[in-house]
Design a protein around this motif. Sequence first.
Motif, short mmCIF file in Angstrom:
data_model
loop_
_atom_site.label_atom_id
_atom_site.label_comp_id
_atom_site.label_asym_id
_atom_site.label_seq_id
_atom_site.Cartn_x
_atom_site.Cartn_y
_atom_site.Cartn_z
N GLY A 78 0.66 -1.31 0.10
CA GLY A 78 0.04 -0.09 0.02
C GLY A 78 0.84 1.29 0.10
N VAL A 79 2.10 1.21 -0.42
CA VAL A 79 2.87 2.16 -0.33
C VAL A 79 3.15 2.88 -1.85
N ALA A 80 2.88 4.35 -1.80
CA ALA A 80 3.05 5.16 -3.11
C ALA A 80 4.28 5.70 -3.03
N THR A 81 5.13 5.72 -4.16
CA THR A 81 6.32 6.65 -3.99
C THR A 81 6.41 7.58 -5.18
N VAL A 82 6.65 8.70 -4.69
CA VAL A 82 6.65 9.69 -5.77
C VAL A 82 8.11 10.65 -6.01
N TRP A 83 8.59 10.71 -7.05
CA TRP A 83 9.61 11.51 -7.15
C TRP A 83 9.20 12.70 -8.05
N GLY A 84 9.98 14.02 -7.45
CA GLY A 84 9.60 15.16 -8.22
C GLY A 84 9.75 16.31 -7.36
N ASP A 85 9.47 17.55 -8.01
CA ASP A 85 9.33 18.69 -7.00
C ASP A 85 7.91 19.02 -6.94
N VAL A 86 7.15 18.87 -5.88
CA VAL A 86 5.92 18.93 -5.51
C VAL A 86 5.49 18.95 -4.22
N ASP A 87 4.62 19.64 -3.90
CA ASP A 87 4.01 19.86 -2.54
C ASP A 87 3.41 18.67 -1.95
N SER A 88 3.78 18.21 -0.69
CA SER A 88 3.05 16.78 -0.28
C SER A 88 1.90 17.01 -0.05
N ASP A 89 1.04 18.07 0.20
CA ASP A 89 -0.12 18.15 0.31
C ASP A 89 -0.97 18.01 -0.67
N ASN A 90 -0.35 18.46 -1.91
CA ASN A 90 -1.20 18.26 -3.39
C ASN A 90 -1.14 16.69 -3.73
N VAL A 91 -0.20 16.19 -3.21
CA VAL A 91 -0.04 14.74 -3.52
C VAL A 91 -1.26 13.88 -2.64
N ILE A 92 -1.22 14.13 -1.29
CA ILE A 92 -2.17 13.59 -0.44
C ILE A 92 -3.57 14.10 -1.14
N GLU A 93 -3.77 15.16 -1.38
CA GLU A 93 -5.25 15.68 -1.67
C GLU A 93 -5.68 15.08 -3.03
N ALA A 94 -4.83 14.90 -3.93
CA ALA A 94 -4.85 14.08 -5.41
C ALA A 94 -5.48 12.88 -4.96
N ILE A 95 -4.75 11.92 -4.03
CA ILE A 95 -5.17 10.75 -3.74
C ILE A 95 -6.54 10.50 -2.96
N ASN A 96 -6.76 11.54 -1.92
CA ASN A 96 -7.76 11.59 -1.38
C ASN A 96 -9.14 11.77 -2.29
N GLN A 97 -9.07 12.57 -3.24
CA GLN A 97 -9.91 13.12 -4.05
C GLN A 97 -10.45 12.00 -5.21
N LYS A 98 -9.41 10.94 -5.29
CA LYS A 98 -9.74 9.78 -6.10
C LYS A 98 -10.41 8.70 -5.30
N GLY A 99 -10.78 8.99 -3.79
CA GLY A 99 -11.47 8.07 -3.15
C GLY A 99 -10.69 7.22 -2.29
N TYR A 100 -9.19 7.29 -2.18
CA TYR A 100 -8.55 6.47 -1.45
C TYR A 100 -8.03 7.44 -0.25
N GLU A 101 -7.49 6.93 0.81
CA GLU A 101 -7.06 7.54 1.93
C GLU A 101 -5.53 7.48 1.84
N ALA A 102 -4.68 8.58 2.16
CA ALA A 102 -3.31 8.59 2.02
C ALA A 102 -2.70 9.65 3.32
N GLU A 103 -1.67 9.21 3.79
CA GLU A 103 -0.73 9.57 4.82
C GLU A 103 0.61 9.51 4.68
N MET A 104 1.27 10.69 4.56
CA MET A 104 2.77 10.57 4.30
C MET A 104 3.55 9.90 5.32
N ILE A 105 4.32 8.96 4.86
CA ILE A 105 5.03 8.26 5.97
C ILE A 105 6.73 8.57 5.60
N ALA A 106 7.16 9.16 4.65
CA ALA A 106 8.43 9.42 4.57
C ALA A 106 8.69 10.55 3.58
N LYS A 107 9.54 11.53 3.76
CA LYS A 107 10.04 12.51 2.92
C LYS A 107 11.49 12.57 2.83
#
Length: 107
Positions: A78-107
């Motif tokens: 259940g771990v998603a990994t993202v590489w890039g120059d992006v705000d972590s809040d935007n990443v979480i919000e995008a996943i949540n808007q798709k109907g899944y729950e996301a929580e940051m576990i590592a930066k």
Amino acid sequence: MNTHKISNASQQKGGCCCSGKTSVSSTLTDASKVKESSQPLYQLQVQGATCGGCVKSIERTLRSISGVREATMDLATGVATVWGDVDSDNVIEAINQKGYEAEMIAK
């Protein structure tokens, strides 16, 4: 008969898309090259992904975010990994808007 279980939140927002789809993850770019770059790395715990179709949907959503160079998800952990120059809040919000729950576990 489809015995696949999904949450109501996933059903309401597009959720699980396993019917008629394979459980193979989407084709990735050469992740080793991305990993070696100086781009920030985020890892998120994603709840509600139950099949390869869910993984494809999450990866596609993450890759559509401005600044994301690559995104992968491991269905088993259940771990998603993202590489890039992006705000972590935007990443979480995008996943949540798709109907899944996301929580940051590592930066």
